[in-house]
Scaffold this motif. Structure first.
Motif, PDB file in Angstrom:
ATOM      1  N   ALA A   1       0.972  -1.201   0.014  1.00 36.28           N
ATOM      2  CA  ALA A   1       0.105  -0.188   0.101  1.00 36.28           C
ATOM      3  C   ALA A   1       0.939   1.239   0.006  1.00 36.28           C
ATOM      4  N   ARG A   2       2.045   1.210   0.775  1.00 37.29           N
ATOM      5  CA  ARG A   2       2.898   2.426   0.866  1.00 37.29           C
ATOM      6  C   ARG A   2       3.643   2.560  -0.597  1.00 37.29           C
ATOM      7  N   GLU A   3       4.135   1.560  -1.373  1.00 40.50           N
ATOM      8  CA  GLU A   3       4.475   1.514  -2.790  1.00 40.50           C
ATOM      9  C   GLU A   3       3.440   2.056  -3.730  1.00 40.50           C
ATOM     10  N   GLN A   4       2.145   1.632  -3.670  1.00 41.33           N
ATOM     11  CA  GLN A   4       0.934   2.286  -4.379  1.00 41.33           C
ATOM     12  C   GLN A   4       0.898   3.698  -4.082  1.00 41.33           C
ATOM     13  N   THR A   5       0.745   4.163  -2.960  1.00 43.31           N
ATOM     14  CA  THR A   5       0.623   5.459  -2.519  1.00 43.31           C
ATOM     15  C   THR A   5       1.756   6.243  -3.108  1.00 43.31           C
ATOM     16  N   ARG A   6       2.934   5.968  -2.863  1.00 38.83           N
ATOM     17  CA  ARG A   6       4.352   6.523  -3.389  1.00 38.83           C
ATOM     18  C   ARG A   6       4.019   6.728  -4.791  1.00 38.83           C
ATOM     19  N   CYS A   7       3.853   5.672  -5.770  1.00 39.48           N
ATOM     20  CA  CYS A   7       3.579   5.830  -7.210  1.00 39.48           C
ATOM     21  C   CYS A   7       2.324   6.842  -7.436  1.00 39.48           C
ATOM     22  N   ARG A   8       1.578   6.895  -6.631  1.00 36.35           N
ATOM     23  CA  ARG A   8       0.291   7.689  -7.157  1.00 36.35           C
ATOM     24  C   ARG A   8       0.827   9.144  -7.046  1.00 36.35           C
ATOM     25  N   ILE A   9       1.228   9.635  -5.988  1.00 37.95           N
ATOM     26  CA  ILE A   9       2.109  10.946  -5.508  1.00 37.95           C
ATOM     27  C   ILE A   9       2.958  11.341  -6.719  1.00 37.95           C
ATOM     28  N   VAL A  10       3.833  10.467  -6.994  1.00 40.56           N
ATOM     29  CA  VAL A  10       4.829  10.557  -7.954  1.00 40.56           C
ATOM     30  C   VAL A  10       4.085  10.837  -9.498  1.00 40.56           C
ATOM     31  N   ASP A  11       3.083  10.028  -9.892  1.00 37.41           N
ATOM     32  CA  ASP A  11       2.328  10.365 -11.106  1.00 37.41           C
ATOM     33  C   ASP A  11       1.600  11.685 -11.054  1.00 37.41           C
ATOM     34  N   ALA A  12       1.008  12.043  -9.903  1.00 30.70           N
ATOM     35  CA  ALA A  12       0.463  13.414  -9.832  1.00 30.70           C
ATOM     36  C   ALA A  12       1.107  14.341 -10.121  1.00 30.70           C
ATOM     37  N   ALA A  13       2.398  14.295  -9.379  1.00 34.70           N
ATOM     38  CA  ALA A  13       3.355  15.334  -9.469  1.00 34.70           C
ATOM     39  C   ALA A  13       3.945  15.431 -10.927  1.00 34.70           C
ATOM     40  N   MET A  14       4.053  14.309 -11.433  1.00 35.68           N
ATOM     41  CA  MET A  14       4.707  14.403 -12.950  1.00 35.68           C
ATOM     42  C   MET A  14       3.576  14.998 -13.818  1.00 35.68           C
ATOM     43  N   ALA A  15       2.425  14.706 -13.753  1.00 33.51           N
ATOM     44  CA  ALA A  15       1.403  15.275 -14.686  1.00 33.51           C
ATOM     45  C   ALA A  15       1.129  16.741 -14.334  1.00 33.51           C
ATOM     46  N   LEU A  16       1.353  17.312 -13.143  1.00 34.08           N
ATOM     47  CA  LEU A  16       1.349  18.533 -12.918  1.00 34.08           C
ATOM     48  C   LEU A  16       2.562  19.319 -13.535  1.00 34.08           C
ATOM     49  N   LEU A  17       3.643  18.575 -13.346  1.00 41.75           N
ATOM     50  CA  LEU A  17       4.882  19.267 -14.008  1.00 41.75           C
ATOM     51  C   LEU A  17       4.771  19.399 -15.507  1.00 41.75           C
ATOM     52  N   GLU A  18       4.061  18.539 -15.997  1.00 40.24           N
ATOM     53  CA  GLU A  18       4.135  18.414 -17.396  1.00 40.24           C
ATOM     54  C   GLU A  18       2.997  19.496 -18.009  1.00 40.24           C
ATOM     55  N   SER A  19       1.823  19.695 -17.333  1.00 45.31           N
ATOM     56  CA  SER A  19       0.814  20.461 -17.534  1.00 45.31           C
ATOM     57  C   SER A  19       1.226  22.063 -17.270  1.00 45.31           C
ATOM     58  N   GLY A  20       1.941  22.127 -16.288  1.00 42.09           N
ATOM     59  CA  GLY A  20       1.906  23.743 -15.796  1.00 42.09           C
ATOM     60  C   GLY A  20       3.290  23.988 -15.165  1.00 42.09           C
TER      61      GLY A  20
END
Length: 244
Positions: free
Chosen positions: A20-39
């Protein structure tokens, strides 16, 4: 008649899935990556990332320490994507210079397609992640193959710096220009200038003098089994002086 025992079904070993910790970590990194690419980088705030991931900001601090830790994880993920793209590039095992050109094109293509991520990966301060070191080792391996073929004109580390500088310059220059002024000939010219600067069209060992032969022999040293470590280090030092 004796009754044969019923065979016990064999259980197949299954690999454990992500925690669950790894899944949460990946979710946060993916969200940050999407924000970085869009804004861009300014869009990657802990509050925005937490909202995009459906979490509370303390979760980011527990997993990454602070925002810099999160950006390091995003850069690591970016380098992993970049290395995967490099592995998909057409190999040229019998042409070390062509292999270097393919790698240069892959770097530039990745940077143009992911400008914000590239700026994070190679910006200031540089983020020396594990994947970054792996990519640097791949580049040095390609340069050593050129040197082993007698085609390297300059020192290996200087060659790596020139490859990196020309790729970064090509990306930043291209992105800084208005789209109508972007000429693909710029990228081709910079790549060919890099090749002409660090390599020779003919094997360097055919040139008069010791420099080309010294570079070729120095590149081949790690694969030899005859010399001891101290002998190899001493010979490498001599060859470095001769190749200069």
């Amino acid at each position: 008649m004796p009754v044969e025992p019923t065979p016990t079904p064999t259980r197949r070993a299954t690999s454990p899935g992500p925690t669950a910790r790894e899944q949460t970590r990946c979710r946060i990194v993916d969200a940050a990556m999407a924000l970085l690419e869009s804004g861009g980088r300014d869009a990657v705030t802990t509050r925005a990332v937490a909202d995009a991931a459906g979490l509370q900001p303390p979760a980011i601090y527990r997993l990454f320490g602070d925002k810099d830790g999160l950006l390091d994880a995003v850069a690591e993920s970016g380098f992993t994507r970049f290395l995967a793209a490099k592995q998909q590039a057409d190999p040229a095992p019998h042409d070390p210079v062509g292999e270097l050109c393919n790698g240069w094109d892959t770097v530039v293509g990745f940077g143009l397609a992911n400008p914000a991520l590239y700026a994070l990966m190679y910006g200031e301060p540089p983020r020396s992640t594990t994947a970054f070191q792996t990519g640097l080792e791949h580049l040095m391996d390609r340069i050593r193959r050129i040197a082993a073929a007698g085609l390297l004109r300059v020192d290996e580390h200087l060659a790596a710096q020139i490859v990196h500088a020309t790729a970064s310059g090509a990306i930043l220059t291209w992105l800084s220009m208005p789209e109508p002024q972007r000429d693909p000939a710029l990228l081709v010219t910079l790549r060919e200038s890099m090749v002409a600067t660090i390599t020779t069209r003919e094997p360097a060992v055919h040139e008069p003098g010791l420099a080309g032969a010294a570079r070729a022999l120095r590149a081949a040293l790690p694969g030899q089994k005859v010399l001891g470590r101290a002998e190899q280090q001493l010979l490498a030092e001599w060859l470095q002086r001769l190749s200069a």
